[in-house]
Design a protein around this motif. Structure first.
Motif, short mmCIF file in Angstrom:
data_model
loop_
_atom_site.label_atom_id
_atom_site.label_comp_id
_atom_site.label_asym_id
_atom_site.label_seq_id
_atom_site.Cartn_x
_atom_site.Cartn_y
_atom_site.Cartn_z
N TYR A 1 0.85 -1.19 0.00
CA TYR A 1 0.00 0.00 0.00
C TYR A 1 0.89 1.24 0.00
O TYR A 1 1.87 1.31 0.74
N ASP B 1 0.61 5.64 -0.13
CA ASP B 1 -0.21 6.85 -0.07
C ASP B 1 0.66 8.03 -0.47
O ASP B 1 1.65 8.34 0.20
N ASN C 1 -3.75 7.28 -3.29
CA ASN C 1 -3.14 6.05 -2.81
C ASN C 1 -3.42 4.90 -3.77
O ASN C 1 -4.30 5.00 -4.64
#
Length: 435
Positions: free
Chosen positions: A129, A131, A137
């Motif tokens: 992940y 951002d 993101n």
């Protein structure tokens, strides 16, 4: 550097301090000091900074029939900034630039699992992940598996495959470059208002804060065979790979924006004075083109052999090659798909071969890099191919002197020159021949 306005004033005889003296660009001027007065100093400043913090942890979760389930996790913080302050003046032969200032913070985290479900089967899974402070993101996965086949007379075979997704964030320059307004060079016709005469239109160029990342998918699949034919430490592998990049960032031209394909791909790039009204401006800035993509397919082939504990020492032999099957792109600007396999900068074959030796404190190695031929005549097969190219490297090392290792070696041992590009006055192609 000569400012364009200063040069024009000198030609007109109106340069401050030399009024009435005309500059002669073809020979000596009547006033010798006039030529020296044309020069000035051009200054610019650029600064790029990067800062990174990261942390990682790993361990085991529980046990499966094939072994322990491993886990790894981590995080990262990145800050990058770019500042460009060019000289904005217009000089003879070149125009001034525009200042640029951009900064980006990225917070990312990942988790990876390795699960040996059976002794013969191992599965890997990961997710990442990220951002971004300037566009949002994204979350990308990766899946992989290895399966060991039953032993056969051919050797011990291992099948492996993986699938992953990734992305590339827009460069800071593409996002934050200053926008400027000019006019199109020629007269353009508004396709929705044929009753209007062709005209020069306002044209916006520069950066685009609404850019999204380029997205990609990757596939790998292959086989590794160990102890081939019963020969210990003889390994053979072949792998197929396939990359595809979508949502590619391109910069459309004003002419393309006014075509049906341009209107469909960049519906927000034509700004009108109300619905159906005349065009106020065209925004020819970098944009994610939904019709643009890049492809890259090929095969990796390798043979490795280790000969150990002989009276003369240990030996290693290795050959690794890449066969390019397809490389090409469609920029989505009307030119269609271009397959560049074996054409400019893209030889079909690249390979490396090496022989290594070690005995006690001494070791030596000889390796060679091979670059196949390719055509460089404007992406077509017309003309003639550039010759293949081979470099040889060698080194010898001794590590028995006061705990240190001394190495003597040479790259390009025979001082081979890359072949000259028949249709390029620049000599050889540094994009390919980097040895």
């Amino acid at each position: 550097a000569v400012p364009a306005t200063t040069y024009q004033a000198a030609l007109n005889g109106t340069l401050t301090g030399f009024v009435g003296s005309f500059f002669n660009p073809f020979g000596p001027s009547a006033n010798p000091g006039l030529a020296n007065a044309l020069f000035t100093t051009s200054t610019s400043a650029n600064r790029s900074e990067a800062m990174t913090f990261d942390g990682r942890v790993s361990g085991t979760l529980f046990e499966l029939p094939g072994g322990d389930v491993g886990v790894a996790a981590g995080f990262e913080f990145r800050n990058t900034s770019l500042t460009t302050n060019p000289d904005t003046a217009a000089y003879l032969g070149s125009g001034g630039g525009q200042p640029l200032q951009g900064e980006r913070d990225v917070i990312s985290g990942y988790v990876e699992l390795t699960a040996p479900i059976l002794k013969e089967l191992e599965v890997q899974a990961a997710v990442r992940y990220e951002d971004y402070s300037d566009f949002g993101n994204t979350t990308k996965p990766k899946l992989g598996a290895k399966y060991r086949l039953p032993k056969t007379p051919v050797g011990n075979a291992l099948l492996r495959a993986s699938y992953s997704e990734s992305f590339q964030a827009p460069a800071l320059g593409l996002l934050y470059a200053s926008q400027t307004i000019s006019f199109t060079q020629g007269l353009l016709q508004d396709p929705l208002r044929p009753q209007d005469p062709p005209q020069q239109m306002r044209l916006v160029t520069g950066g685009n804060l609404n850019l999204l990342p380029e997205e990609s998918e990757s596939y790998y699949a292959g086989i590794v065979v160990e102890d081939v034919g019963g020969i210990r430490d003889l390994t053979f592998n072949v792998d197929y790979f396939h990359f595809r990049i979508d949502q590619v960032i391109v910069t459309p031209t004003a002419n393309f924006l006014l075509t049906p394909a341009g209107i469909a791909a960049f519906p927000n790039a034509i700004i009108r004075d109300g619905p159906g009204g005349p065009i106020v401006r065209l925004e020819a800035v970098p944009s994610n083109n939904p019709n643009a993509y890049q492809k890259y397919r090929g095969m990796d082939i390798g043979v490795n052999y280790r000969l150990r504990n002989t009276r003369f020492g240990d030996f290693t032999f290795a050959v690794d090659a890449t066969r390019l099957l397809e490389i090409g792109n469609d920029n989505g600007l009307g030119g269609g798909y271009q397959n560049r396999t074996g054409l400019w900068f893209n030889p079909k074959w690249r390979a490396n071969a090496s022989v290594g030796w070690r005995q006690k404190d001494w070791s030596a190695a000889v390796s060679s890099d091979y670059m196949g031929s390719f055509y460089n005549d404007g992406w077509t097969v017309a003309g003639w191919p550039e010759s293949s190219y081979t470099l040889v490297h060698a080194n010898v090392s001794y590590r028995g002197f006061m705990g240190t290792t001394v190495t003597l070696g040479a790259n390009n041992l025979f001082d081979n020159l890359p072949p000259l590009m028949g249709r390029d006055t620049g000599g050889f192609d540094p994009n390919v021949y980097s040895g």
